[in-house]
Write an enzyme that holds these catalytic residues in place. Structure first.
Site, short mmCIF file in Angstrom:
data_model
loop_
_atom_site.label_atom_id
_atom_site.label_comp_id
_atom_site.label_asym_id
_atom_site.label_seq_id
_atom_site.Cartn_x
_atom_site.Cartn_y
_atom_site.Cartn_z
N ASP A 9 2.29 27.80 39.32
CA ASP A 9 2.77 27.55 37.96
C ASP A 9 1.54 27.23 37.12
O ASP A 9 0.84 26.26 37.40
CB ASP A 9 3.74 26.37 38.00
CG ASP A 9 4.28 26.00 36.63
OD1 ASP A 9 3.71 26.46 35.61
OD2 ASP A 9 5.26 25.24 36.56
N ILE A 10 1.27 28.02 36.11
CA ILE A 10 0.03 27.87 35.35
C ILE A 10 -0.07 26.51 34.68
O ILE A 10 -1.17 25.99 34.47
CB ILE A 10 -0.13 29.01 34.32
CG1 ILE A 10 -1.59 29.09 33.85
CG2 ILE A 10 0.83 28.82 33.15
CD1 ILE A 10 -1.90 30.34 33.06
N GLY A 31 9.81 32.29 28.87
CA GLY A 31 8.74 32.55 29.82
C GLY A 31 7.63 31.51 29.78
O GLY A 31 7.87 30.32 29.60
N ASP A 33 5.36 30.85 27.57
CA ASP A 33 5.24 30.13 26.30
C ASP A 33 6.10 28.88 26.29
O ASP A 33 5.64 27.77 25.98
CB ASP A 33 5.65 31.07 25.16
CG ASP A 33 5.21 30.55 23.79
OD1 ASP A 33 4.29 29.71 23.74
OD2 ASP A 33 5.79 30.98 22.79
N GLY A 119 5.22 40.28 31.29
CA GLY A 119 6.54 39.65 31.26
C GLY A 119 7.43 40.25 30.20
O GLY A 119 7.82 41.43 30.26
N TYR A 121 6.79 41.24 27.31
CA TYR A 121 6.22 42.37 26.57
C TYR A 121 6.45 43.69 27.28
O TYR A 121 6.25 44.76 26.69
CB TYR A 121 4.72 42.16 26.33
CG TYR A 121 4.41 41.22 25.19
CD1 TYR A 121 5.19 41.21 24.03
CD2 TYR A 121 3.35 40.33 25.26
CE1 TYR A 121 4.91 40.35 22.99
CE2 TYR A 121 3.05 39.47 24.22
CZ TYR A 121 3.85 39.48 23.08
OH TYR A 121 3.56 38.63 22.05
#
Length: 366
Positions: A9-10, A31, A33, A119, A121
């Site tokens: 998980d970033i 997502g 963001d 994702g 996009y």
């Protein structure tokens, strides 16, 4: 370690900065963001975004990390996939470049970045990965920043199979451990004793770190199986490439690093070029060069062989100087051999394939 691919998980990455795929206007979407806003503290971050205003496609801005472990967040705005004919790839490449520019200008030493545009996009995963690897590699050729390409799930990464459709078939044909499990299964469909022996031969450990144990009744069978596996491993097909007698004789007395530099000189590569192409940081390479570290790890030795674009025979020769050898019982070795036989020496693509198959990346430790 300059570049790594990690599954995480970033928002939990402990780095100087993480990258967020942002909306062009203040606000956040689904997502990554949304996850970044929630983890950082959406009120503070949203207030800052309103202060910043619009972010244009292909550009990036930096904010504090607020509640994150990361000190900063670099926000970049991409574009949706429209079939590849609307300049989408150029915009995503600009995103990567602007992220790196912002990171450099803010003295970022470690950066976690997601796979941009893969994702919501809608970029095809193979194209998104191709863009990411080429832009990261270009940046890393002139930088010592630690970069982590963060993927959240296994479906995010599929480039090696798209680039090299026969890689899994090659592994199945050459990886001895899997063959033994198929040919000598136990009552549960797997051969416990052979698996443990194979892991030991390849330099690994059983899951609990302990040596396998056997009853008296199994000792004879154990001995037979060990002999059998040893014979199979030693006789499994590792293709040879011819070398001249002069090449062999002239290099007999060279140490591992002396042979590395001999190959580098012959190919016109500088020390820095070898270090970069092997995905090693300067300190690790310096320790090898100065003799502080006498013999490298297997992953580092293979990384240097790839950086020097050695053929299979020269790779074996180089490994032998560090007391190492290619083994058909090591999936890492089989995968690297696959790329060497293909003369595909991009260490980023090789590491992606290793990552997909759960193997240690090249250049990750000395």
């Amino acid at each position: 370690m300059p570049f790594q691919i990690v599954r995480n998980d970033i928002t939990k990455m402990q780095v100087d900065a993480i990258v967020n795929t942002a909306n062009p206007m203040p606000g956040y979407g689904a997502g990554i963001d949304s996850a970044v806003y929630e983890a950082a503290g959406k009120d503070k971050l949203l207030a800052k975004r309103h202060e910043i205003g619009a972010i244009y496609k292909g550009t990036s801005v930096i904010t504090d990390g607020y509640n994150l472990s990361a000190k900063f967040i670099i926000h970049t705005v991409g574009t949706a996939w429209q079939g590849g004919k609307a300049g989408e790839e150029d915009i995503i490449r600009k995103c990567y470049r602007s992220v790196f520019d912002v990171a450099v200008n803010n003295n970022i030493s470690s950066l976690a970045i997601p796979l941009l545009a893969s994702g919501s996009y809608g970029f095809p995963k193979g194209i998104a990965l191709r863009i990411a690897l080429s832009e990261i590699e270009a940046f890393m050729s002139e930088s010592d920043m630690d970069i982590y390409l963060v993927v959240f799930d296994e479906k995010s990464v599929s480039l090696s199979s798209e680039l090299y459709g026969d890689i899994d078939e090659y592994i199945n044909d050459n990886y001895v451990e899997e063959k033994n499990q198929e040919e000598y299964p136990d009552s549960n469909g797997r051969n416990e004793r052979v698996v443990q022996r194979s892991e030991s031969f390849a330099g690994g450990l059983a899951s609990n770190g302990a040596a396998p144990t056997f009853s008296k009744a199994n000792k004879a069978a154990r001995k037979d199986e060990e002999e059998m596996l040893s014979d199979v491993c030693l006789s499994a097909p590792i293709l040879e490439e011819e070398r001249s007698l002069d090449d062999v004789v002239n290099n007999l007395d060279k140490t591992f690093m002396e042979l590395v530099f001999s190959f580098a000189d012959a190919k016109g590569l500088t020390d820095v070029e070898v270090q970069k192409k092997a995905n090693l940081d300067r300190k690790a390479f310096s320790k090898l060069k100065c003799g502080t570290t006498k013999n490298p790890s297997k992953s580092t030795a293979l990384a240097l062989a790839v950086a020097l674009e050695l053929n299979l025979d020269d790779t074996k020769d180089l490994l032998s100087r560090a007391g190492l050898a290619l083994s058909p019982c090591s999936k890492q070795d089989v995968i690297v051999q696959y790329f060497i036989e293909k003369k595909a020496y991009d260490i980023y693509e090789i590491n992606l394939a290793l990552f997909e198959h759960g193997e240690q990346l090249l250049g990750t430790q000395v």
